[in-house]
Design an enzyme around this catalytic site. Structure first.
Site, PDB file in Angstrom:
ATOM      1  N   LEU A   1       0.848  -1.198   0.000  1.00 24.27           N
ATOM      2  CA  LEU A   1       0.000   0.000   0.000  1.00 24.27           C
ATOM      3  C   LEU A   1       0.886   1.252   0.000  1.00 24.27           C
ATOM      4  O   LEU A   1       0.895   2.044   0.929  1.00 24.27           O
ATOM      5  CB  LEU A   1      -0.951  -0.008   1.206  1.00 24.27           C
TER       6      LEU A   1
ATOM      7  N   ILE B   1       0.979   4.117  -5.187  1.00 24.31           N
ATOM      8  CA  ILE B   1       0.175   3.509  -6.256  1.00 24.31           C
ATOM      9  C   ILE B   1      -0.901   2.615  -5.634  1.00 24.31           C
ATOM     10  O   ILE B   1      -2.071   2.671  -6.022  1.00 24.31           O
ATOM     11  CB  ILE B   1       1.074   2.734  -7.238  1.00 24.31           C
TER      12      ILE B   1
ATOM     13  N   ARG C   1       4.782  -3.469   4.635  1.00 28.90           N
ATOM     14  CA  ARG C   1       5.780  -3.777   5.664  1.00 28.90           C
ATOM     15  C   ARG C   1       5.189  -3.537   7.052  1.00 28.90           C
ATOM     16  O   ARG C   1       5.443  -4.262   7.990  1.00 28.90           O
ATOM     17  CB  ARG C   1       7.035  -2.930   5.463  1.00 28.90           C
TER      18      ARG C   1
ATOM     19  N   ILE D   1       0.509  -5.121 -11.751  1.00 26.51           N
ATOM     20  CA  ILE D   1       0.978  -3.896 -12.433  1.00 26.51           C
ATOM     21  C   ILE D   1       2.302  -3.474 -11.799  1.00 26.51           C
ATOM     22  O   ILE D   1       2.746  -2.345 -11.977  1.00 26.51           O
ATOM     23  CB  ILE D   1      -0.053  -2.740 -12.354  1.00 26.51           C
TER      24      ILE D   1
ATOM     25  N   ARG E   1       5.930  -5.584 -10.871  1.00 19.09           N
ATOM     26  CA  ARG E   1       7.070  -6.093 -11.634  1.00 19.09           C
ATOM     27  C   ARG E   1       6.863  -7.586 -11.827  1.00 19.09           C
ATOM     28  O   ARG E   1       6.379  -8.283 -10.915  1.00 19.09           O
ATOM     29  CB  ARG E   1       8.384  -5.881 -10.856  1.00 19.09           C
TER      30      ARG E   1
ATOM     31  N   ASP F   1       0.344  -6.785 -16.570  1.00 14.92           N
ATOM     32  CA  ASP F   1       0.987  -5.731 -17.356  1.00 14.92           C
ATOM     33  C   ASP F   1       2.494  -5.949 -17.417  1.00 14.92           C
ATOM     34  O   ASP F   1       3.183  -5.317 -18.204  1.00 14.92           O
ATOM     35  CB  ASP F   1       0.695  -4.366 -16.712  1.00 14.92           C
TER      36      ASP F   1
ATOM     37  N   GLU G   1      10.513  -9.800 -19.619  1.00 15.33           N
ATOM     38  CA  GLU G   1      10.005  -8.904 -20.672  1.00 15.33           C
ATOM     39  C   GLU G   1      11.075  -8.642 -21.717  1.00 15.33           C
ATOM     40  O   GLU G   1      12.245  -8.512 -21.363  1.00 15.33           O
ATOM     41  CB  GLU G   1       9.586  -7.561 -20.051  1.00 15.33           C
TER      42      GLU G   1
ATOM     43  N   HIS H   1       3.386  -3.908 -20.700  1.00 17.78           N
ATOM     44  CA  HIS H   1       3.951  -2.943 -19.738  1.00 17.78           C
ATOM     45  C   HIS H   1       3.569  -1.502 -20.097  1.00 17.78           C
ATOM     46  O   HIS H   1       4.438  -0.659 -20.339  1.00 17.78           O
ATOM     47  CB  HIS H   1       5.477  -3.104 -19.670  1.00 17.78           C
TER      48      HIS H   1
END
Ligand code: 8YV
Length: 321
Positions: free
Chosen positions: A158, A161, A181, A238, A240, A264, A269, A287
């Protein structure tokens, strides 16, 4: 390189291609070298490396320890993007090289994409579009989707984003649960904190990944977490690709141990697992979460502000280290 600039203009190394408008701005202010265009990058670095004062890069192109160490006059690594897992920050720190990124300006668009993926997978939007284009509507029924409104959205991470995703999901009357965390003191009281990702996955209809990449979060979503999410649960990423054990995800999807996934980002990649290409219950994006004209312009402006700030006044706006 722009040879009309004074010889004293700082020399920059671009690791890979950047937004054309941004590259043009860089060319107008700095003496820019393009590493990816060099036939022999090692020879190129031996020749030009000693004069390079800044690296202009992105989350995609990064900056390795080897590169940083090949640039003895390097002062800063200036990145386009909020994630800096592809930059060897420890190597930069060891050399007293600063690192900047572009946080804040992309949160809204990334969160929009997260919601788009949740709706796309649960309401089968991309699949329905393929159905119409294939001319199947006049002769076949499409079938039903799964309701998103009112369901549980479990957010892993949280941060800024994650918070923007939570606000949007709450507007769809979703219940918000999260891991972080530690509990966020400024989060609305209605958001429920889970200390354990397995517990979060077990309670979520949608498991939404919004943590940074890097070693600390690598394969945080493994076979056990997917098992806990269960056959009615959707995974949305969204963040990594490295956050998910992609082989375990493909296996869970093949064996219907989760309902589907909206992705995404991917572990390798731009390669994506071919098995996913055959599945209608996954939506795959290249992405693009931050990829709007407005946000990419804002990211470019922030990166330029960091570069200009550093080379004119030794000050930057958004420093990682
Ligand atoms: C960019 C991103 O597309 O900001 C990030 O961390 O992943 C994206 O916004 C990326 O940095 C460009 O390579």
């Amino acid at each position: 390189m722009n040879h009309s600039l004074p010889a004293t203009a700082p020399q920059l190394l671009m690791v890979g291609p950047l937004l054309p408008e941004l590259a043009a701005e860089l060319d107008s202010r700095y003496r820019v070298h393009r590493l990816w265009e060099a036939a022999d990058p090692a020879a190129f670095l031996r020749e030009h490396g000693p004069a390079i004062r800044g690296v202009a890069t992105s989350g995609r192109h990064g900056a390795t320890r080897e590169l940083i160490d090949a640039l003895p006059a390097l002062e800063g690594v200036f990145s386009f993007g909020v994630g800096y897992d592809s930059i060897d920050v420890a190597a930069a720190q060891a050399r007293r090289v600063i690192v900047t990124n572009t946080p804040g300006v992309l949160d809204a668009c990334v969160a929009d994409t997260a919601l788009a993926l949740m709706l796309a997978v649960s309401r089968r939007i991309a699949e329905a579009d393929r159905f119409v284009r294939a001319g199947r509507w006049p002769t076949e029924g499409f079938g039903l989707g799964t309701r998103m409104s009112g369901k549980r959205c479990g957010i892993v991470g949280l941060g800024n984003i994650g918070l923007q995703i939570a606000r949007r999901a709450a507007a769809f009357d979703m219940e918000i649960l999260y891991t972080n965390r530690k509990p966020r003191a400024d989060a609305p009281a209605a958001y429920r904190y889970c200390s354990d990702i397995l517990d979060l996955a077990a309670q979520s209809d949608f498991l939404m990944l919004a943590v940074p990449g890097g070693g600390a979060t690598r394969h945080m979503v493994n076979a056990a977490v997917l098992e806990a999410l269960g056959p009615q649960g959707w995974l949305i990423n969204i963040a990594r690709g490295t956050v998910v054990d992609e082989a375990a995800l493909v296996d869970a999807l093949i064996n219907q141990r989760i309902a589907g996934a909206g992705l995404d980002v991917f572990e390798h990649e731009p390669a994506t697992p071919p098995a996913l290409h055959e599945m209608d219950n996954v939506v795959l994006l290249p992405h693009i979460a931050s990829g709007t004209h407005e946000t990419r312009r804002a990211m470019a402006e922030l990166m330029l502000a960091n570069l200009d700030g550093w080379f004119q006044e030794s000050q930057v706006r958004t420093r990682v280290v």
